[in-house]
Write a protein that holds these residues in place. Structure first.
Motif, PDB file in Angstrom:
ATOM      1  N   GLU A  78      17.206  14.935   4.623  1.00 20.26           N
ATOM      2  CA  GLU A  78      15.880  15.236   4.094  1.00 20.26           C
ATOM      3  C   GLU A  78      15.036  13.968   4.148  1.00 20.26           C
ATOM      4  O   GLU A  78      15.493  12.894   3.753  1.00 20.26           O
ATOM      5  CB  GLU A  78      15.956  15.728   2.646  1.00 20.26           C
ATOM      6  N   SER A  79      13.823  14.109   4.643  1.00 22.95           N
ATOM      7  CA  SER A  79      12.910  12.963   4.723  1.00 22.95           C
ATOM      8  C   SER A  79      12.354  12.656   3.339  1.00 22.95           C
ATOM      9  O   SER A  79      12.063  13.551   2.551  1.00 22.95           O
ATOM     10  CB  SER A  79      11.772  13.272   5.696  1.00 22.95           C
ATOM     11  N   ASN A  80      12.207  11.355   3.057  1.00 21.82           N
ATOM     12  CA  ASN A  80      11.642  10.912   1.781  1.00 21.82           C
ATOM     13  C   ASN A  80      10.277  10.253   1.961  1.00 21.82           C
ATOM     14  O   ASN A  80       9.818   9.505   1.107  1.00 21.82           O
ATOM     15  CB  ASN A  80      12.605   9.937   1.093  1.00 21.82           C
ATOM     16  N   GLY A  81       9.640  10.521   3.103  1.00 21.87           N
ATOM     17  CA  GLY A  81       8.352   9.901   3.377  1.00 21.87           C
ATOM     18  C   GLY A  81       8.458   8.879   4.486  1.00 21.87           C
ATOM     19  O   GLY A  81       9.555   8.426   4.848  1.00 21.87           O
ATOM     20  N   ASN A  82       7.335   8.487   5.055  1.00 23.96           N
ATOM     21  CA  ASN A  82       7.319   7.610   6.224  1.00 23.96           C
ATOM     22  C   ASN A  82       7.926   6.240   5.965  1.00 23.96           C
ATOM     23  O   ASN A  82       8.526   5.644   6.840  1.00 23.96           O
ATOM     24  CB  ASN A  82       5.880   7.436   6.726  1.00 23.96           C
ATOM     25  N   ARG A  83       7.777   5.706   4.760  1.00 22.50           N
ATOM     26  CA  ARG A  83       8.220   4.343   4.498  1.00 22.50           C
ATOM     27  C   ARG A  83       9.469   4.276   3.631  1.00 22.50           C
ATOM     28  O   ARG A  83       9.804   3.226   3.103  1.00 22.50           O
ATOM     29  CB  ARG A  83       7.098   3.545   3.836  1.00 22.50           C
TER      30      ARG A  83
END
Length: 260
Positions: A78-83
């Motif tokens: 799961e992605s937690n945002g770009n940074r």
């Protein structure tokens, strides 16, 4: 999670279910290594830079291969945002009860047969058990086909690079006209194992090949890919030590041109 059971189950998956690419295998082993460091929590985070180092893949390669691993049900993420680092989950491949069932199979069958002697179900279970044993025996007796590395395979390129560096330093070790030249196919397999099982990046493998063949001690000890794999931990520590012949982080200076 049981690390050894998971590794064995993953190898069985590769052999009997789906053939994975070298990139998918490298990424999976990198995620296993990180999860092991995290004491096998269900969800853990891993930065792309860390995965690039452990797997030898580019960022686009990581994105591509992790999508395949997710589709196959081997991992989830799961992605937690770009940074922020992505969260990952290693899907358990082995059955928690498999070991227990294996250890008590004979006792269970004996009790079951005594209670249901002469019944159709008892006969069926015995027959199935014999078929399983025969299948297991056949699978152990048969040898897997030997892998052949093509000329453009990176593992074979690095094997030939090691051979070239040895010959450049001392042509009498492996003469080009020898009737028994080194088996570079076997060397290529050792390189692959270094990358996939030992989580060594191809850049580091190439770098250490160039370094060890310039070091006065190691150049006479590293004369094959198997010896390179065995001593790699010592080699990279020595190459990156601040007091080696190149000075600060000498293993990274000078840079050697990669053969790909």
């Amino acid at each position: 999670m049981n690390y050894l059971k998971q590794l064995q189950a993953f190898r069985d998956y590769q052999m009997f279910k789906t053939e994975l690419s070298s990139g998918q295998i490298a990424l999976y082993y990198a995620l296993l290594q990180i999860n092991n460091k995290c004491s096998w929590i269900e969800w853990f985070t891993a930065a792309n830079q860390t995965l690039e180092t452990l797997s030898g893949l580019s960022r686009s390669g990581i994105n591509k291969n992790r999508n395949v691993l997710k589709q196959l049900g081997l991992v989830d993420f799961e992605s937690n945002g770009n940074r922020k680092a992505t969260s990952y989950k290693i899907c358990v491949l082995y059955n928690e009860d498999s070991t227990h069932n294996s250890e008590h199979r004979s006792t269970h069958n004996s009790t079951h047969n005594s209670e249901h002697k002469g019944t159709h179900n008892s006969s069926t279970l015995i027959k199935q058990d014999r078929n399983i044993n025969k299948t297991n025996k056949d699978s152990h007796d048969s040898k897997p086909a030997k892998r052949v590395y093509e000329p453009d395979d990176l593992n074979l390129k690095l094997a030939n690079y090691l051979l070239t560096k040895i010959r450049e330093r001392n042509s009498s070790i492996y003469p080009t006209d020898s009737k028994n030249p080194p088996d570079t196919q076997k060397w290529a397999n050792d390189i692959r194992l270094m990358h996939e099982r030992d989580a060594r990046s191809y850049d580091d493998i190439k770098r250490i090949i160039g370094w060890c063949q310039q070091d006065s001690f190691w150049q006479n000890n590293i004369l094959s890919a198997s010896k390179l794999r065995k001593q790699f931990g010592k080699l990279i520590d020595k190459a990156d030590a601040p007091n080696n012949f190149n000075g600060n982080k000498g293993g990274r200076k000078p840079l050697y041109d990669l053969p790909y």
